[in-house]
Scaffold this motif. Structure first.
Motif, PDB file in Angstrom:
ATOM      1  N   ASP A  40      59.429 152.425  47.586  1.00 25.90           N
ATOM      2  CA  ASP A  40      59.394 151.820  48.914  1.00 25.90           C
ATOM      3  C   ASP A  40      58.658 150.484  48.881  1.00 25.90           C
ATOM      4  N   ASP A  41      57.682 150.342  47.966  1.00 23.30           N
ATOM      5  CA  ASP A  41      57.060 149.031  47.762  1.00 23.30           C
ATOM      6  C   ASP A  41      58.122 147.990  47.428  1.00 23.30           C
ATOM      7  N   LEU A  42      59.026 148.371  46.541  1.00 19.00           N
ATOM      8  CA  LEU A  42      60.079 147.440  46.127  1.00 19.00           C
ATOM      9  C   LEU A  42      61.027 147.125  47.275  1.00 19.00           C
ATOM     10  N   GLU A  43      61.236 148.092  48.148  1.00 18.38           N
ATOM     11  CA  GLU A  43      62.087 147.830  49.311  1.00 18.38           C
ATOM     12  C   GLU A  43      61.407 146.822  50.234  1.00 18.38           C
ATOM     13  N   ALA A  44      60.083 146.904  50.341  1.00 16.11           N
ATOM     14  CA  ALA A  44      59.336 145.939  51.146  1.00 16.11           C
ATOM     15  C   ALA A  44      59.450 144.536  50.559  1.00 16.11           C
ATOM     16  N   VAL A  45      59.339 144.448  49.229  1.00 17.93           N
ATOM     17  CA  VAL A  45      59.468 143.150  48.566  1.00 17.93           C
ATOM     18  C   VAL A  45      60.906 142.635  48.668  1.00 17.93           C
ATOM     19  N   LEU A  46      61.878 143.561  48.601  1.00 21.30           N
ATOM     20  CA  LEU A  46      63.280 143.161  48.735  1.00 21.30           C
ATOM     21  C   LEU A  46      63.532 142.507  50.088  1.00 21.30           C
ATOM     22  N   LEU A  47      62.938 143.052  51.146  1.00 23.52           N
ATOM     23  CA  LEU A  47      63.090 142.458  52.478  1.00 23.52           C
ATOM     24  C   LEU A  47      62.587 141.016  52.472  1.00 23.52           C
ATOM     25  N   LEU A  48      61.451 140.768  51.819  1.00 26.50           N
ATOM     26  CA  LEU A  48      60.888 139.426  51.781  1.00 26.50           C
ATOM     27  C   LEU A  48      61.749 138.487  50.944  1.00 26.50           C
ATOM     28  N   LEU A  49      62.221 138.976  49.794  1.00 17.05           N
ATOM     29  CA  LEU A  49      63.073 138.137  48.956  1.00 17.05           C
ATOM     30  C   LEU A  49      64.411 137.853  49.630  1.00 17.05           C
ATOM     31  N   ASP A  50      64.905 138.813  50.415  1.00 17.78           N
ATOM     32  CA  ASP A  50      66.112 138.551  51.215  1.00 17.78           C
ATOM     33  C   ASP A  50      65.853 137.407  52.188  1.00 17.78           C
ATOM     34  N   ALA A  51      64.685 137.443  52.849  1.00 12.86           N
ATOM     35  CA  ALA A  51      64.340 136.371  53.788  1.00 12.86           C
ATOM     36  C   ALA A  51      64.210 135.031  53.067  1.00 12.86           C
ATOM     37  N   ALA A  52      63.793 135.099  51.779  1.00 15.16           N
ATOM     38  CA  ALA A  52      63.633 133.878  50.991  1.00 15.16           C
ATOM     39  C   ALA A  52      64.936 133.425  50.351  1.00 15.16           C
ATOM     40  N   GLY A  53      65.984 134.250  50.453  1.00 21.41           N
ATOM     41  CA  GLY A  53      67.267 133.908  49.858  1.00 21.41           C
ATOM     42  C   GLY A  53      67.272 134.012  48.346  1.00 21.41           C
ATOM     43  N   ASP A  54      66.445 134.924  47.779  1.00 18.33           N
ATOM     44  CA  ASP A  54      66.327 135.017  46.322  1.00 18.33           C
ATOM     45  C   ASP A  54      66.222 136.477  45.882  1.00 18.33           C
ATOM     46  N   ALA A  55      67.076 137.332  46.425  1.00 20.49           N
ATOM     47  CA  ALA A  55      66.956 138.768  46.172  1.00 20.49           C
ATOM     48  C   ALA A  55      67.941 139.298  45.139  1.00 20.49           C
ATOM     49  N   PRO A  97      55.713 137.786  58.380  1.00 16.91           N
ATOM     50  CA  PRO A  97      55.996 137.961  56.945  1.00 16.91           C
ATOM     51  C   PRO A  97      57.350 137.397  56.536  1.00 16.91           C
ATOM     52  N   ARG A  98      58.357 137.563  57.375  1.00 18.81           N
ATOM     53  CA  ARG A  98      59.673 137.006  57.062  1.00 18.81           C
ATOM     54  C   ARG A  98      59.621 135.477  57.060  1.00 18.81           C
ATOM     55  N   ARG A  99      58.924 134.911  58.023  1.00 20.30           N
ATOM     56  CA  ARG A  99      58.808 133.453  58.068  1.00 20.30           C
ATOM     57  C   ARG A  99      58.069 132.926  56.836  1.00 20.30           C
ATOM     58  N   TRP A 100      57.017 133.650  56.461  1.00 21.67           N
ATOM     59  CA  TRP A 100      56.275 133.254  55.258  1.00 21.67           C
ATOM     60  C   TRP A 100      57.192 133.263  54.033  1.00 21.67           C
ATOM     61  N   ALA A 101      57.962 134.350  53.859  1.00 23.89           N
ATOM     62  CA  ALA A 101      58.847 134.463  52.700  1.00 23.89           C
ATOM     63  C   ALA A 101      59.900 133.359  52.697  1.00 23.89           C
ATOM     64  N   ALA A 102      60.452 133.062  53.872  1.00 30.56           N
ATOM     65  CA  ALA A 102      61.501 132.041  53.958  1.00 30.56           C
ATOM     66  C   ALA A 102      60.976 130.654  53.610  1.00 30.56           C
ATOM     67  N   SER A 103      59.660 130.454  53.742  1.00 35.42           N
ATOM     68  CA  SER A 103      59.078 129.133  53.484  1.00 35.42           C
ATOM     69  C   SER A 103      58.508 128.995  52.076  1.00 35.42           C
ATOM     70  N   LEU A 104      58.603 130.033  51.248  1.00 35.23           N
ATOM     71  CA  LEU A 104      58.019 129.983  49.914  1.00 35.23           C
ATOM     72  C   LEU A 104      58.666 128.899  49.056  1.00 35.23           C
ATOM     73  N   PRO A 105      57.882 128.172  48.287  1.00 36.66           N
ATOM     74  CA  PRO A 105      58.457 127.215  47.338  1.00 36.66           C
ATOM     75  C   PRO A 105      59.212 127.945  46.229  1.00 36.66           C
ATOM     76  N   ALA A 106      60.077 127.238  45.537  1.00 30.24           N
ATOM     77  CA  ALA A 106      60.949 127.850  44.528  1.00 30.24           C
ATOM     78  C   ALA A 106      60.153 128.566  43.438  1.00 30.24           C
ATOM     79  N   ASP A 107      59.032 127.995  42.998  1.00 27.09           N
ATOM     80  CA  ASP A 107      58.247 128.634  41.933  1.00 27.09           C
ATOM     81  C   ASP A 107      57.685 129.979  42.386  1.00 27.09           C
ATOM     82  N   ASP A 108      57.242 130.062  43.625  1.00 27.15           N
ATOM     83  CA  ASP A 108      56.720 131.326  44.146  1.00 27.15           C
ATOM     84  C   ASP A 108      57.825 132.367  44.284  1.00 27.15           C
TER      85      ASP A 108
END
Length: 353
Positions: A290-305, A234-245
């Protein structure tokens, strides 16, 4: 009393940047001396709001105002020297007022004991407020000549499909944590992208070994490069997201923050009143946080939190007050919240577990 802030700046001040505003705004003019005299009342000195509240505002002249933007809400406005607005909801609806943080509510809002559906608001100090009753919600904002009223659209956490969706079904199938795999199963099968993203973040964040032996096995697997893919991918997926996503996910998370913040305030009243089912409502809110905390982890991995982290400030301020209202010892016995507390012992949403 003049305000130059835009409506969107006002929502940011209120900690609700995720709310959507109607295109049309109403302009409510401050009452004039002529209108006050017509009501049989002279101009009132600019006394402290608390002093006027102590008298029930009986000597304060208000001029009734109306506009379609107000919906079923009734409004009346004072002279500019006072800057007070009276808002009333229909008898079958509860009136909710969201004020800027840092203002003592008793000093800027007065609700008569005999009429809980009416509120007097000091817009000289609380220069922006959101008022809600049923499906009607408005942003009140002071201007040079009166009050600007914008309709507010209730936020919805409905994320549009992303260009690159997470492979949550595959990751859940690889999860070694049976409890967690069971929890994310309903989210994985959802047609809505938001629950799927939440599931990805939960897999990355909440997995825990069942005992010391399993913990040692997980550690050995990580050292051997064969760690559970459900925690890593999941972290790798988030880090690879395009800017629009990344932007779409961040934007929707901020919308959910606004919705959650308002819902927390509503449930806090139910907790104070010991209404039946308040514990289930608190559990639901805690899970959404806690849902938002899960999304925050992904956005942190994407560098857009950054935007989500800022929006969570208002959520957690409201959540902290909700936590204070929960009776001592009224634990919800919730495994997800227990795990959230292990990850972050200071998380208000975990303290109810």
């Amino acid at each position: 009393m003049t305000q130059t802030q835009t409506p969107h700046d006002a929502l940011a001040l209120l900690g609700l940047p995720g709310l959507a505003l109607s295109d049309e705004a109403a302009r409510l003019q401050w009452a004039t001396s002529t209108q006050s005299q017509a009501l049989g009342k002279g101009d009132v000195a600019a006394l402290a709001f608390s002093a006027l509240a102590a008298t029930g505002f009986v000597d304060v002249p208000f001029t009734a105002v109306s506009h379609g933007t107000l919906g079923r809400l009734d409004a009346a406005i004072s002279a500019p020297a006072l800057g007070i607005v009276r808002i009333s909801a229909p008898g079958d609806l509860d009136l909710r007022v969201h004020l800027p943080a840092g203002l003592p509510h008793d000093e800027v809002r007065f609700v008569p004991d005999e009429d809980g559906g009416t509120a007097y608001l000091d817009l000289a100090r609380a220069t922006a407020v959101v008022v809600r009753a049923g499906l009607d919600a408005v942003l009140l904002r002071t201007t040079a000549d009166g009050v600007s009223v914008h309709g507010v659209t209730p936020p919805e956490a409905c994320l549009s499909p992303l260009q690159v969706m997470p492979s949550v079904a595959t990751w859940a199938g690889a999860c070694r944590d049976g409890w967690l795999a069971e929890q994310v199963a309903p989210l994985v099968s959802s047609d809505d992208p938001w629950p799927q993203v939440v599931a990805a973040g939960m897999l990355a964040r909440l997995a825990m070994p069942a005992d010391a032996s399993e913990a040692r096995a997980w550690l050995a697997a990580a050292r051997a490069g064969t760690a559970d893919a459900s925690m890593i991918e999941p972290r790798r997926w988030a880090a690879s997201l395009p800017a629009d996503d990344r932007a779409a996910l961040s934007r929707q998370a901020v919308v959910e923050c606004a919705a959650l913040c308002l819902d927390i305030e509503d449930v806090e009243d139910a907790v104070h009143a010991s209404s039946p089912g308040w514990d289930d409502e608190v559990r639901t809110l805690a899970h959404r946080r806690d849902d938002l905390e899960a999304v925050l982890l992904l956005l942190d991995a994407a560098g857009d939190a950054a935007d989500l982290r800022q929006a969570l400030v208002a959520v957690d301020r409201a959540g902290f007050l909700l936590g204070l209202a929960v009776p001592t010892g009224a634990g919800l016995q919730d495994e997800r919240l227990r795990r959230a507390g292990v990850k972050d012992p200071d998380a208000w949403w975990a303290l109810a577990a």
